[in-house]
Motif scaffolding. Sequence first.
Motif, PDB file in Angstrom:
ATOM      1  N   ALA A  17       0.965  -1.440  -0.541  1.00 42.43           N
ATOM      2  CA  ALA A  17       0.337   0.151  -0.059  1.00 42.43           C
ATOM      3  C   ALA A  17       0.824   1.008   0.241  1.00 42.43           C
ATOM      4  CB  ALA A  17      -1.432   0.309   1.318  1.00 42.43           C
ATOM      5  N   ALA A  18       1.805   1.532  -0.311  1.00 36.88           N
ATOM      6  CA  ALA A  18       2.751   2.111  -0.186  1.00 36.88           C
ATOM      7  C   ALA A  18       2.491   3.490  -1.685  1.00 36.88           C
ATOM      8  CB  ALA A  18       4.322   1.829   0.007  1.00 36.88           C
ATOM      9  N   ARG A 206       5.118   7.086   9.349  1.00 35.12           N
ATOM     10  CA  ARG A 206       4.393   5.303   9.448  1.00 35.12           C
ATOM     11  C   ARG A 206       3.404   4.962   9.684  1.00 35.12           C
ATOM     12  NH1 ARG A 206       6.201   0.014  11.925  1.00 35.12           N
ATOM     13  NH2 ARG A 206       9.018   0.910  10.657  1.00 35.12           N
ATOM     14  N   ALA A 207       2.540   6.310   9.939  1.00 40.74           N
ATOM     15  CA  ALA A 207       1.266   6.931  10.936  1.00 40.74           C
ATOM     16  C   ALA A 207       0.336   6.672   9.367  1.00 40.74           C
ATOM     17  CB  ALA A 207       0.682   7.661  11.430  1.00 40.74           C
ATOM     18  N   VAL A 208       0.919   7.530   7.862  1.00 42.58           N
ATOM     19  CA  VAL A 208       0.535   7.178   6.705  1.00 42.58           C
ATOM     20  C   VAL A 208       0.381   6.558   6.212  1.00 42.58           C
ATOM     21  CG1 VAL A 208       0.518   8.313   4.463  1.00 42.58           C
ATOM     22  CG2 VAL A 208       1.628  10.281   6.670  1.00 42.58           C
ATOM     23  N   LEU A 209       1.446   5.394   6.713  1.00 42.32           N
ATOM     24  CA  LEU A 209       1.091   3.751   5.560  1.00 42.32           C
ATOM     25  C   LEU A 209       0.088   3.411   6.574  1.00 42.32           C
ATOM     26  CD1 LEU A 209       2.827   1.509   3.710  1.00 42.32           C
ATOM     27  CD2 LEU A 209       3.989   1.474   5.824  1.00 42.32           C
ATOM     28  N   ARG A 275      -0.514  -4.446   7.945  1.00 37.84           N
ATOM     29  CA  ARG A 275       0.352  -3.295   8.724  1.00 37.84           C
ATOM     30  C   ARG A 275       2.173  -4.381   9.327  1.00 37.84           C
ATOM     31  NH1 ARG A 275      -4.004   0.314  12.279  1.00 37.84           N
ATOM     32  NH2 ARG A 275      -4.907   1.808  10.835  1.00 37.84           N
ATOM     33  N   GLN A 276       0.716  -5.538   9.544  1.00 41.70           N
ATOM     34  CA  GLN A 276       2.110  -7.157   9.999  1.00 41.70           C
ATOM     35  C   GLN A 276       3.317  -6.933   8.975  1.00 41.70           C
ATOM     36  OE1 GLN A 276       3.654  -7.499  13.482  1.00 41.70           O
ATOM     37  NE2 GLN A 276       1.658  -5.793  13.925  1.00 41.70           N
TER      38      GLN A 276
END
Length: 313
Positions: A17-18, A206-209, A275-276
């Motif tokens: 999802a990046a 990281r929160a944006v990802l 997310r993991q």
Amino acid sequence: MTNPSRPAAICLMGPTAAGKTALAMALAARGDVEIISVDSGMVYRGMDIGTAKPTPDELALAPHRLIDIRDPAQAYSAAEFRSDALAAMHEVVAAGRTPLLTGGTMLYFKVLRDGLALLPEADPAVRAQLDADAARDGLASLHRRLQAVDPVAAARITPGDSQRLQRALEVWLVTGKPLSQWHAEQPAPEPLPFDLRWFAVSPPDRAVLHERIARRFDLMLAQGFLDEVIALKARGDLHLGLPSMRAVGYRQAWLHLDGETDLPTCRDQCVAATRQLAKRQLTWLRSFPDLTWLDPSDISAPAQIIRHLPSGT
């Protein structure tokens, strides 16, 4: 280090999802770059929404090699990927274009770069027993078993990485030799006939990802992801022990359709598992040498990649 005597190839990595697909599409729009998928889920036909496979319209604009090349009932190994990817890269170069390998399956990138370890073949009976052990006792129990027999491999493999964890235990059970010892005894690989240029795309925050992951999975649900899994279940020849059905999201959706969770719980489980996965991908990328990092929100990202290519490419 670059090597002008070999044709260049772009390797565009990043967590799920990046924004890899959008950046790859922008590069492919130049017309002198051709995309080769590096994704262990996208190889399977009928697994489109849950793997975030490019849409038919996107594929019409920029065809991707190594997509839809296997039925979900079939396995697809890293060795097969390396052979298929190298063949595709030669074809792209012969056509006068630059190969652009993009995806999030880090093992495939590693195998492409480093070659293949000479490991024992899979043992279906051992794998079935390990699957049963994991279902009964949990992956943490398997990780403790691995720590006891191969602490080097256990230090590299997280308890949540089910495929690598079970493979390491399988190698030990089949051969009596730790996986780390197998790797240590491998001969040096022959040099690749390509000059690989390495890039990683990810939001710095990281929160944006995490927000992108949640937003993308909600879009998958709206696009009919559960209907996709219903169709796969209805075939009758697929089960959760297959590599295809271990893809993030598919296992959780399958269990939801079996009545084990409600939809909100399934959604949360899928987002958490994704997310993991992203965390594991980022950990791997941070250990990768000679890597240029790109921000997907930076409109100059395609130009940054182009500047690293030989003049005239």
